[in-house]
Write an enzyme that holds these catalytic residues in place. Structure first.
Site, PDB file in Angstrom:
ATOM      1  N   ARG A 197      35.768   9.297  -4.908  1.00  0.00           N
ATOM      2  CA  ARG A 197      35.368   9.870  -3.706  1.00  0.00           C
ATOM      3  C   ARG A 197      36.563  10.916  -3.287  1.00  0.00           C
ATOM      4  O   ARG A 197      37.599  10.646  -3.751  1.00  0.00           O
ATOM      5  CB  ARG A 197      35.489   8.750  -2.499  1.00  0.00           C
ATOM      6  N   LYS A 220      36.725   1.689  -0.835  1.00  0.00           N
ATOM      7  CA  LYS A 220      36.210   1.440  -0.031  1.00  0.00           C
ATOM      8  C   LYS A 220      35.547  -0.213  -0.132  1.00  0.00           C
ATOM      9  O   LYS A 220      35.465  -0.830   0.814  1.00  0.00           O
ATOM     10  CB  LYS A 220      34.796   2.132   0.066  1.00  0.00           C
ATOM     11  N   HIS A 268      30.777  13.897  -0.847  1.00  0.00           N
ATOM     12  CA  HIS A 268      30.645  13.116  -2.173  1.00  0.00           C
ATOM     13  C   HIS A 268      29.948  14.149  -3.163  1.00  0.00           C
ATOM     14  O   HIS A 268      29.570  13.527  -4.274  1.00  0.00           O
ATOM     15  CB  HIS A 268      29.562  11.943  -1.786  1.00  0.00           C
ATOM     16  N   ARG A 271      31.479  13.388  -6.689  1.00  0.00           N
ATOM     17  CA  ARG A 271      31.256  12.179  -6.885  1.00  0.00           C
ATOM     18  C   ARG A 271      29.563  12.102  -7.569  1.00  0.00           C
ATOM     19  O   ARG A 271      29.286  11.634  -8.794  1.00  0.00           O
ATOM     20  CB  ARG A 271      31.267  11.067  -6.054  1.00  0.00           C
ATOM     21  N   HIS A 294      30.739   0.661  -7.716  1.00  0.00           N
ATOM     22  CA  HIS A 294      29.506  -0.125  -6.917  1.00  0.00           C
ATOM     23  C   HIS A 294      29.495  -1.404  -7.083  1.00  0.00           C
ATOM     24  O   HIS A 294      29.471  -1.688  -8.051  1.00  0.00           O
ATOM     25  CB  HIS A 294      28.230   0.318  -7.491  1.00  0.00           C
ATOM     26  N   TYR A 303      20.991   7.255  -9.642  1.00  0.00           N
ATOM     27  CA  TYR A 303      20.861   8.164 -10.844  1.00  0.00           C
ATOM     28  C   TYR A 303      20.032   7.867 -11.838  1.00  0.00           C
ATOM     29  O   TYR A 303      19.958   8.837 -12.783  1.00  0.00           O
ATOM     30  CB  TYR A 303      22.288   8.314 -11.214  1.00  0.00           C
TER      31      TYR A 303
END
Length: 326
Positions: A197, A220, A268, A271, A294, A303
């Site tokens: 990020r 995060k 983002h 990213r 994640h 993706y």
């Protein structure tokens, strides 16, 4: 409520039973002492009073305060979430908690949607308020049901994630290199090389670099993650640390490069570009999940459709091939 007095002492001023009930005031030399006393008074009140819907006069605002004292203050975004909850409660009219229903929130939500507020924002408001009731129920501070328990969130069409092609990346990096802020070029390359990020790449500390990788902490998800770096990039970056704040310079570079992005995806884009090219070049989706940090594979699967062999089994396993090959 805890406030600092002109004398420098800290005063606790609360009504444990809600409006119209007994008021407790006491002053202390330090804020931690005041916080401990406030928690003690509230715990004592909760332990000594059987829950009765007709007697419980606490408002949603009272529950938000209780949630913050017992749980919210320990969250990374606790203070920010408390302010958002207070704003939501104020817009709802701060009703008595025992009278608040899912229908009240649904009506509030409809008005907010008509005023132009996004479905995503309203889903966050609902999630935060739902979490307040769930946590207070878990700790025994709320004996009723969660009024939002069965209210469905608004359906949101998943936006297509934009990413930069190779020519756009090169054009963008040229503009970053020409920027008056020297850090923007290096932060952009770090984010593009590791899927970080922007805030993670911009604030990374020298101690995060070891040959030849970078470790992002305070992320995060709250979990640290390490990503390999090429030897050349590593050696260049460690000479430029620490980086300056350069997000505005990055936005300007995008503008000069004449790159248009969907709303909300600017922060983002590096990213998303890393993840998209990683998958298009045959990278494994589980490896990508670890690199991006994640916790839920569903986020990484956004993706998957970019993989060169994505859904090729449709051509091999479907009935059409069987029909025409017979």
């Amino acid at each position: 409520m805890i406030k600092k007095l002109p004398s420098g002492r800290w005063q606790v001023d609360i009504q444990p039973g809600g409006r119209g009930q007994k008021r407790v005031r006491k002053s202390f030399d330090s804020k931690p002492e005041a916080l401990r006393y406030e928690r003690w008074v509230l715990n004592k009140h909760e332990a000594g009073e059987d829950w009765n819907p007709k007697q419980d006069k606490r408002t949603l605002q009272d529950l938000v305060k209780l949630w913050y004292i017992h749980h919210g203050h320990a969250l990374k975004d606790g203070e920010s979430r408390k302010k958002k909850l207070e704003a939501t409660v104020e817009r709802l009219g701060n009703p008595r908690a025992t009278r608040f229903t899912s229908g009240d929130f649904a009506a509030y939500r409809l008005v907010r949607v008509d005023s132009g507020i996004s479905e995503n924002t309203l889903n966050h408001e609902q999630a935060y308020l739902t979490a307040v009731f769930n946590e207070l129920i878990r700790q025994g501070h709320w004996k009723g049901k969660n009024p939002l328990e069965k209210l469905r969130r608004l359906k949101i069409d998943e936006p297509e994630l934009a990413f930069l092609d190779q020519e756009q990346i090169e054009r963008l990096l040229e503009e970053c290199r020409a920027s008056s802020n020297p850090s923007v070029y290096h932060v952009a390359r770090l984010a593009l090389a590791t899927g970080a990020r922007w805030s993670e790449a911009e604030s990374v500390k020298p101690s995060a670099f070891t040959p030849y990788r970078v470790t992002y902490s305070g992320t995060k998800s709250g979990k640290s993650r390490s990503v390999p770096l090429s030897k050349d990039l590593y050696q260049e970056l460690i000479e430029e640390l620490p980086f300056q704040s350069c997000y505005s310079a990055f936005r300007s570079a995008l503008g000069r490069a004449e790159i248009q992005l969907p709303k909300g995806q600017l922060t983002h884009i590096c990213r998303h570009s890393f993840a998209s090219h990683f998958v298009m070049n045959g990278g494994h989706i589980l490896t990508l999940q670890k690199v991006l940090g994640h916790s839920d594979l569903k986020l990484t699967m956004r993706y998957a459709h970019l993989a060169p062999d994505f859904l090729n089994e449709v051509l091999e396993k479907g009935p059409v091939k069987t029909i025409f090959s017979s």
